[in-house]
Design a protein around this motif. Structure first.
Motif, PDB file in Angstrom:
ATOM      1  N   GLY A   1       0.807  -1.208   0.000  1.00 58.67           N
ATOM      2  CA  GLY A   1       0.000   0.000   0.000  1.00 58.67           C
ATOM      3  C   GLY A   1       0.841   1.260   0.000  1.00 58.67           C
ATOM      4  O   GLY A   1       0.500   2.255  -0.658  1.00 58.67           O
ATOM      5  N   LEU A   2       1.938   1.262   0.739  1.00 55.94           N
ATOM      6  CA  LEU A   2       2.829   2.423   0.744  1.00 55.94           C
ATOM      7  C   LEU A   2       3.446   2.649  -0.630  1.00 55.94           C
ATOM      8  O   LEU A   2       3.650   3.803  -1.041  1.00 55.94           O
ATOM      9  CB  LEU A   2       3.922   2.233   1.790  1.00 55.94           C
ATOM     10  CG  LEU A   2       3.476   2.372   3.254  1.00 55.94           C
ATOM     11  CD1 LEU A   2       4.570   1.897   4.194  1.00 55.94           C
ATOM     12  CD2 LEU A   2       3.093   3.820   3.561  1.00 55.94           C
ATOM     13  N   ALA A   3       3.738   1.575  -1.347  1.00 54.62           N
ATOM     14  CA  ALA A   3       4.257   1.718  -2.710  1.00 54.62           C
ATOM     15  C   ALA A   3       3.200   2.343  -3.618  1.00 54.62           C
ATOM     16  O   ALA A   3       3.504   3.212  -4.452  1.00 54.62           O
ATOM     17  CB  ALA A   3       4.699   0.359  -3.244  1.00 54.62           C
ATOM     18  N   GLU A   4       1.936   1.918  -3.472  1.00 56.86           N
ATOM     19  CA  GLU A   4       0.855   2.507  -4.264  1.00 56.86           C
ATOM     20  C   GLU A   4       0.682   3.984  -3.915  1.00 56.86           C
ATOM     21  O   GLU A   4       0.480   4.824  -4.802  1.00 56.86           O
ATOM     22  CB  GLU A   4      -0.442   1.756  -4.009  1.00 56.86           C
ATOM     23  CG  GLU A   4      -0.437   0.317  -4.516  1.00 56.86           C
ATOM     24  CD  GLU A   4      -1.728  -0.403  -4.179  1.00 56.86           C
ATOM     25  OE1 GLU A   4      -2.685   0.284  -3.717  1.00 56.86           O
ATOM     26  OE2 GLU A   4      -1.814  -1.623  -4.366  1.00 56.86           O
ATOM     27  N   LEU A   5       0.745   4.311  -2.623  1.00 61.35           N
ATOM     28  CA  LEU A   5       0.613   5.702  -2.194  1.00 61.35           C
ATOM     29  C   LEU A   5       1.739   6.555  -2.763  1.00 61.35           C
ATOM     30  O   LEU A   5       1.517   7.705  -3.181  1.00 61.35           O
ATOM     31  CB  LEU A   5       0.609   5.766  -0.670  1.00 61.35           C
ATOM     32  CG  LEU A   5       0.465   7.161  -0.043  1.00 61.35           C
ATOM     33  CD1 LEU A   5      -0.878   7.775  -0.401  1.00 61.35           C
ATOM     34  CD2 LEU A   5       0.629   7.081   1.467  1.00 61.35           C
ATOM     35  N   ARG A   6       2.939   6.007  -2.813  1.00 64.02           N
ATOM     36  CA  ARG A   6       4.076   6.746  -3.360  1.00 64.02           C
ATOM     37  C   ARG A   6       3.890   7.000  -4.853  1.00 64.02           C
ATOM     38  O   ARG A   6       4.274   8.058  -5.369  1.00 64.02           O
ATOM     39  CB  ARG A   6       5.371   5.963  -3.110  1.00 64.02           C
ATOM     40  CG  ARG A   6       6.639   6.755  -3.400  1.00 64.02           C
ATOM     41  CD  ARG A   6       7.877   5.939  -3.070  1.00 64.02           C
ATOM     42  NE  ARG A   6       7.913   5.567  -1.660  1.00 64.02           N
ATOM     43  CZ  ARG A   6       7.787   4.327  -1.214  1.00 64.02           C
ATOM     44  NH1 ARG A   6       7.602   3.321  -2.062  1.00 64.02           N
ATOM     45  NH2 ARG A   6       7.839   4.071   0.075  1.00 64.02           N
ATOM     46  N   ASP A   7       3.274   6.058  -5.568  1.00 68.57           N
ATOM     47  CA  ASP A   7       3.018   6.251  -6.996  1.00 68.57           C
ATOM     48  C   ASP A   7       1.966   7.328  -7.226  1.00 68.57           C
ATOM     49  O   ASP A   7       2.067   8.124  -8.172  1.00 68.57           O
ATOM     50  CB  ASP A   7       2.562   4.936  -7.629  1.00 68.57           C
ATOM     51  CG  ASP A   7       3.667   3.892  -7.687  1.00 68.57           C
ATOM     52  OD1 ASP A   7       4.846   4.290  -7.622  1.00 68.57           O
ATOM     53  OD2 ASP A   7       3.344   2.693  -7.780  1.00 68.57           O
ATOM     54  N   VAL A   8       0.946   7.340  -6.364  1.00 61.98           N
ATOM     55  CA  VAL A   8      -0.147   8.292  -6.536  1.00 61.98           C
ATOM     56  C   VAL A   8       0.257   9.684  -6.070  1.00 61.98           C
ATOM     57  O   VAL A   8      -0.030  10.689  -6.730  1.00 61.98           O
ATOM     58  CB  VAL A   8      -1.391   7.805  -5.766  1.00 61.98           C
ATOM     59  CG1 VAL A   8      -2.489   8.866  -5.783  1.00 61.98           C
ATOM     60  CG2 VAL A   8      -1.910   6.516  -6.362  1.00 61.98           C
ATOM     61  N   LEU A   9       0.932   9.756  -4.921  1.00 61.69           N
ATOM     62  CA  LEU A   9       1.347  11.036  -4.345  1.00 61.69           C
ATOM     63  C   LEU A   9       2.835  10.985  -4.022  1.00 61.69           C
ATOM     64  O   LEU A   9       3.235  10.718  -2.884  1.00 61.69           O
ATOM     65  CB  LEU A   9       0.552  11.341  -3.079  1.00 61.69           C
ATOM     66  CG  LEU A   9      -0.947  11.587  -3.242  1.00 61.69           C
ATOM     67  CD1 LEU A   9      -1.616  11.701  -1.878  1.00 61.69           C
ATOM     68  CD2 LEU A   9      -1.202  12.852  -4.050  1.00 61.69           C
ATOM     69  N   PRO A  10       3.680  11.220  -5.006  1.00 64.80           N
ATOM     70  CA  PRO A  10       5.132  11.111  -4.764  1.00 64.80           C
ATOM     71  C   PRO A  10       5.640  12.082  -3.703  1.00 64.80           C
ATOM     72  O   PRO A  10       6.643  11.814  -3.055  1.00 64.80           O
ATOM     73  CB  PRO A  10       5.732  11.425  -6.140  1.00 64.80           C
ATOM     74  CG  PRO A  10       4.628  11.203  -7.122  1.00 64.80           C
ATOM     75  CD  PRO A  10       3.372  11.553  -6.403  1.00 64.80           C
ATOM     76  N   GLU A  11       4.955  13.225  -3.538  1.00 64.43           N
ATOM     77  CA  GLU A  11       5.435  14.223  -2.587  1.00 64.43           C
ATOM     78  C   GLU A  11       5.002  13.948  -1.151  1.00 64.43           C
ATOM     79  O   GLU A  11       5.453  14.633  -0.228  1.00 64.43           O
ATOM     80  CB  GLU A  11       4.932  15.615  -2.996  1.00 64.43           C
ATOM     81  CG  GLU A  11       3.436  15.849  -2.804  1.00 64.43           C
ATOM     82  CD  GLU A  11       2.585  15.239  -3.903  1.00 64.43           C
ATOM     83  OE1 GLU A  11       1.361  15.423  -3.862  1.00 64.43           O
ATOM     84  OE2 GLU A  11       3.151  14.582  -4.797  1.00 64.43           O
ATOM     85  N   ALA A  12       4.134  12.976  -0.949  1.00 66.99           N
ATOM     86  CA  ALA A  12       3.625  12.693   0.398  1.00 66.99           C
ATOM     87  C   ALA A  12       4.721  12.109   1.282  1.00 66.99           C
ATOM     88  O   ALA A  12       5.555  11.322   0.838  1.00 66.99           O
ATOM     89  CB  ALA A  12       2.445  11.728   0.323  1.00 66.99           C
ATOM     90  N   ARG A  13       4.711  12.499   2.559  1.00 70.03           N
ATOM     91  CA  ARG A  13       5.636  11.966   3.557  1.00 70.03           C
ATOM     92  C   ARG A  13       4.797  11.350   4.676  1.00 70.03           C
ATOM     93  O   ARG A  13       4.540  11.977   5.698  1.00 70.03           O
ATOM     94  CB  ARG A  13       6.543  13.076   4.105  1.00 70.03           C
ATOM     95  CG  ARG A  13       7.444  13.701   3.058  1.00 70.03           C
ATOM     96  CD  ARG A  13       8.464  12.684   2.519  1.00 70.03           C
ATOM     97  NE  ARG A  13       9.352  13.273   1.517  1.00 70.03           N
ATOM     98  CZ  ARG A  13       9.127  13.221   0.221  1.00 70.03           C
ATOM     99  NH1 ARG A  13       8.030  12.611  -0.233  1.00 70.03           N
ATOM    100  NH2 ARG A  13       9.961  13.766  -0.626  1.00 70.03           N
ATOM    101  N   PRO A  14       4.349  10.124   4.479  1.00 65.95           N
ATOM    102  CA  PRO A  14       3.393   9.538   5.427  1.00 65.95           C
ATOM    103  C   PRO A  14       4.034   9.203   6.770  1.00 65.95           C
ATOM    104  O   PRO A  14       5.219   8.890   6.860  1.00 65.95           O
ATOM    105  CB  PRO A  14       2.929   8.267   4.709  1.00 65.95           C
ATOM    106  CG  PRO A  14       4.065   7.898   3.812  1.00 65.95           C
ATOM    107  CD  PRO A  14       4.668   9.208   3.372  1.00 65.95           C
TER     108      PRO A  14
END
Length: 448
Positions: free
Chosen positions: A351-364
């Motif tokens: 899921g974190l990989a998917e989130l990184r693809d969708v929002l590369p600038e996010a720092r979860p």
């Protein structure tokens, strides 16, 4: 730039005057089509023959969805409102129309606004601050030729745009805006709703006015977490109002539940088949009003990040997960929650990989939930996350079924159901650590 222009004024006098003015030689723009409704506007926009549309404020179905489709087609929008009713201008601005002109200003002013709208869409709001009353759509002033991406813009003085006599845009500090915290997690019920509701309660009990929003498009249960029978419009009603430019602080206040002195709740959809009511184009407007309502807004998001609806449709398609993506894109802080067991860790890392693809600038900020010694230790789970996702764990929450079951059965937060439980203490510590990090402090930044 394409000099084509569309109009949709239902034959009003301003439309007739504009068409007549553009028929004259040397106008620099030409009318491609006089549209009769928003469907006609959207169809003409897809032909690529126009770069701007001038619409009447009374055009039916003129909402955030229509503006999103026009922007995707590369067509800017100018709104015309009655000079006798300035409140209509406010509604147009709420749905995202920046360039709004009264219907009595004349064709020259409307044409200047059309040029500014096209420039804003192409180069951004900074270059659009120039005076475009003169010149044609393609050429024009030096500031239009430079654009905001030109390095010479960075060399301009504070009082003047580069190589022009045009004063720079006035700068003022906007009022502080509330922060939005998005709670997201992968498939598998890792505890998104539990964490969102109890973080909101902890911040509210600490004295920070907090708004909870249930944005789970697969069927939210935040209302059940507080023992509410959800029959209110909630977020779906807020999206409807925002899409038409009618959502303000008073209207949002009418839609929320008062849970306590510092806690408000905007409920979600109770059935998964109601997901089209949560319009992605309206979510930023809802969150903008939420920021003015409370210093902190906590949003419970759905799990899925797929955006493949656009692949399966030849035309603009409804996006079930669009609301989730819109919340994550607008959030100031993204908290990702996953379970600390082998299947949960696998889902979390993917899921974190998917989130990184969708929002590369996010720092979860990653939270591991349901930690139990029989599945994995805190060190083992943390090292696995660091190895496969390159992230550190912000907090670890223990497995505490007795406390969560009691809270759900009674319809109350952990602070009431089990105030001394290890899980409640861990959530309270997480809320305190996030506050001390400064990530939740109000900001005076210009809205995105």
């Amino acid at each position: 730039m394409n000099p084509g222009l569309l109009t949709a004024g239902n034959g009003q006098s301003w439309e007739n005057d504009l068409v007549a003015a553009l028929d004259r030689p040397g106008s620099g723009m030409s009318v491609v089509r006089r549209c009769v409704d928003i469907a006609d506007v959207l169809t003409a926009a897809t032909t690529g023959q126009a770069s701007v549309v001038v619409v009447s404020a009374g055009l039916r179905r003129l909402d955030t969805d229509a503006l999103q489709r026009l922007a995707a087609a590369g067509v800017a929008v100018v709104g015309i409102y009655p000079a006798t009713d300035p409140r209509v201008k406010v509604r147009l601005e709420r749905i995202g129309i920046v360039h709004c002109i009264a219907d009595d200003v004349g064709a020259t002013a409307v044409l200047a606004a059309a040029r500014a709208a096209v420039l804003r869409l192409a180069t951004g709001p900074v270059a659009a601050g120039a005076d475009l009353a003169g010149g044609d759509l393609v050429g024009g002033t030096a500031v239009a030729q430079l654009g905001v991406a030109d390095p010479r813009f960075a060399l301009a003085s504070a009082d003047q745009a580069p190589e022009t006599g045009i004063p720079a845009l006035a700068r003022s500090d906007p009022p502080p805006r509330g922060r939005v915290v998005a709670i997201w997690g992968p498939v598998g019920s890792p505890g998104r709703t539990m964490l969102a509701s109890n973080l909101g309660v902890e911040w509210a009990e600490a004295g920070t006015p907090t708004l909870l929003i249930d944005a789970d498009v697969y069927g939210g249960v935040l209302a059940s977490a507080f023992g509410l029978l959800d029959e209110s419009p909630g977020l779906a009603g807020a999206c409807r109002q925002a899409a038409n430019g009618r959502l303000d602080l008073a209207e949002l206040t009418r839609l929320v539940w008062a849970i306590g002195a510092n806690l408000r709740l905007l409920t979600g959809i109770t059935r998964a088949d109601r997901w089209p009511e949560l319009r992605p184009s309206a979510i930023p407007s809802v969150l903008a009003v939420a920021r003015s309502m409370a210093p902190l807004t906590v949003v419970d998001c759905g799990f899925c990040l797929e955006a493949d609806e656009e692949i399966t449709f030849d035309t603009s398609a409804p996006r079930r997960n669009g609301a989730t993506l819109a919340v994550l894109a607008d959030a100031d802080v993204v908290v990702v929650v996953g379970t600390a067991d082998p299947p949960g860790m696998e889902r979390l890392i993917r899921g974190l990989a998917e989130l990184r693809d969708v929002l590369p600038e996010a720092r979860p900020l990653v939270v591991l939930n349901r930690l139990r010694r029989t599945a994995a230790s805190a060190d083992e789970a943390s090292s696995a996350l660091a190895r496969f996702a390159g992230l550190q764990v912000a907090a670890v929450l223990p497995e505490d079924r007795a406390a969560t079951d009691k809270a759900w059965v009674q319809g109350v937060p952990l602070s009431e159901a089990a105030p001394g439980s290890p899980l409640r203490k861990a959530v309270r510590d997480l809320a305190g650590s996030l506050s001390r990090m400064g990530a939740l402090a109000p900001t005076s930044a210009v809205p995105r």
